[in-house]
Design an enzyme around this catalytic site. Structure first.
Site, PDB file in Angstrom:
ATOM      1  CG  ASP A   9       6.080 -25.262 -58.586  1.00 49.97           C
ATOM      2  OD1 ASP A   9       5.119 -25.866 -58.092  1.00 49.97           O
ATOM      3  OD2 ASP A   9       6.518 -25.487 -59.733  1.00 49.97           O
ATOM      4  CG  ASP A  11       6.426 -31.616 -60.482  1.00 48.07           C
ATOM      5  OD1 ASP A  11       7.346 -32.427 -60.519  1.00 48.07           O
ATOM      6  OD2 ASP A  11       5.351 -31.809 -59.894  1.00 48.07           O
TER       7      ASP A  11
HETATM    8  P1  B16 Z   1       1.125 -35.514 -58.160  1.00 52.00           P
HETATM    9  P2  B16 Z   1       4.167 -28.507 -58.604  1.00 52.00           P
HETATM   10  C1  B16 Z   1       2.361 -30.214 -59.552  1.00 52.00           C
HETATM   11  O1  B16 Z   1       3.595 -29.972 -58.947  1.00 52.00           O
HETATM   12  C2  B16 Z   1       2.514 -30.432 -61.044  1.00 52.00           C
HETATM   13  O2  B16 Z   1       2.935 -29.234 -61.683  1.00 52.00           O
HETATM   14  C3  B16 Z   1       1.196 -30.861 -61.647  1.00 52.00           C
HETATM   15  O3  B16 Z   1       1.360 -31.132 -63.024  1.00 52.00           O
HETATM   16  C4  B16 Z   1       0.714 -32.125 -60.907  1.00 52.00           C
HETATM   17  O4  B16 Z   1      -0.567 -32.515 -61.403  1.00 52.00           O
HETATM   18  C5  B16 Z   1       0.612 -31.832 -59.403  1.00 52.00           C
HETATM   19  O5  B16 Z   1       1.879 -31.404 -58.930  1.00 52.00           O
HETATM   20  C6  B16 Z   1       0.198 -33.057 -58.618  1.00 52.00           C
HETATM   21  O6  B16 Z   1       1.237 -33.994 -58.694  1.00 52.00           O
HETATM   22  O7  B16 Z   1       0.250 -36.246 -59.120  1.00 52.00           O
HETATM   23  O8  B16 Z   1       2.560 -35.965 -58.157  1.00 52.00           O
HETATM   24  O9  B16 Z   1       0.541 -35.442 -56.766  1.00 52.00           O
HETATM   25  O10 B16 Z   1       4.398 -27.853 -59.919  1.00 52.00           O
HETATM   26  O11 B16 Z   1       3.109 -27.827 -57.747  1.00 52.00           O
HETATM   27  O12 B16 Z   1       5.438 -28.804 -57.853  1.00 52.00           O
HETATM   28 MG    MG Z   2       5.351 -26.406 -61.188  1.00 50.96          MG
END
Ligand code: B16
Ligand code: MG
Length: 220
Positions: A9, A11
């Site tokens: 993952d 974030d």
């Molecule tokens: P975006 P991950 C996720 O990333 C985040 O944890 C989540 O908070 C976010 O809403 C989602 O990506 C979508 O992100 O708005 O940048 O497309 O933790 O799966 O790496």
């Molecule tokens: Mg994450």
């Protein structure tokens, strides 16, 4: 089956952009007078942008049309992208970089598996892209975590079956997605605190002894 690949993952695992997500959502929620705090924010980890907005709007007195919701999500993303401009290779966590390097030296294949549509941009800004054999991001999937699609797609990119891959996650929804896809999950951060993983780590370097055992065909 011995471990052959690791699906990371982004974030909250490879970088701390989860804090920028929080700040961008907080500014949006304040601007439309919707209460939003870090407790609500925990529910947004790993889930898609539009699903996140739906959770935030649960506390809104006003009902929004689909077009208005799209505009709110776009505003949040524009602010998030602005915050991401601050990132540079200096912001790559040395523990993350050394862990990735060691895993690669051991012959493991590495792939990013993120719900974020900004994942490639973030990896490039941190100069982390070259550590990975593949990147599966939010632009390549139709179903958000806890659906396992992102991990199944990432494993297919590495041409590996789920039984030979370990998922690394910070979100409970992500650990659930890993288990739904037949993967083992190693968790950090929030998901580790909630004991959502098969392995619950204090930090990314804790992966090294676990992967060593799994690569030799061990189960613990
Ligand atoms: P975006 P991950 C996720 O990333 C985040 O944890 C989540 O908070 C976010 O809403 C989602 O990506 C979508 O992100 O708005 O940048 O497309 O933790 O799966 O790496
Ligand atoms: Mg994450």
């Amino acid at each position: 089956m011995p471990l052959q690949g690791i699906l990371f993952d982004l974030d909250g695992v490879l970088c701390s952009t989860d804090e920028y997500h929080y700040r961008a959502w907080k500014e949006l929620a304040d601007s439309i007078s919707v209460p939003f705090d870090r407790t609500v924010n925990e529910r947004l980890r790993g889930i898609s942008r539009m699903d996140s907005l739906e959770i935030i709007l649960e506390k809104s007195a006003k009902t929004y049309t689909p077009e208005e919701k799209r505009a709110l999500a776009d505003r949040k993303n524009a602010r998030y992208r602005e915050l991401l401009q601050n990132l540079s290779p200096k912001d790559a966590d040395p523990d993350v970089v050394s862990t990735l390097l060691t895993l690669r030296k051991r012959g493991l294949r590495l792939c990013v598996a993120s719900s974020s549509k900004n994942a490639r941009f973030i990896l490039d800004r941190l100069a982390l892209t070259s550590y990975f054999d593949g990147v599966c991001d939010g632009t390549q999937i139709t179903r958000a975590k806890p659906d396992p699609e992102v991990f199944l797609t990432a494993a297919a990119m590495l041409s590996l079956p789920p039984e030979s891959c370990l998922v690394v996650e910070d979100a409970v929804a992500g650990a659930q997605a890993a288990h739904a896809g037949g993967f083992l999950a190693a968790c950090v951060g929030d998901a580790s605190k909630k004991r959502a993983g098969d392995y619950n780590l204090a930090g990314l370097p804790d992966l090294l002894p676990i992967c060593d055992r799994l690569q030799r065909g061990g189960t613990t």
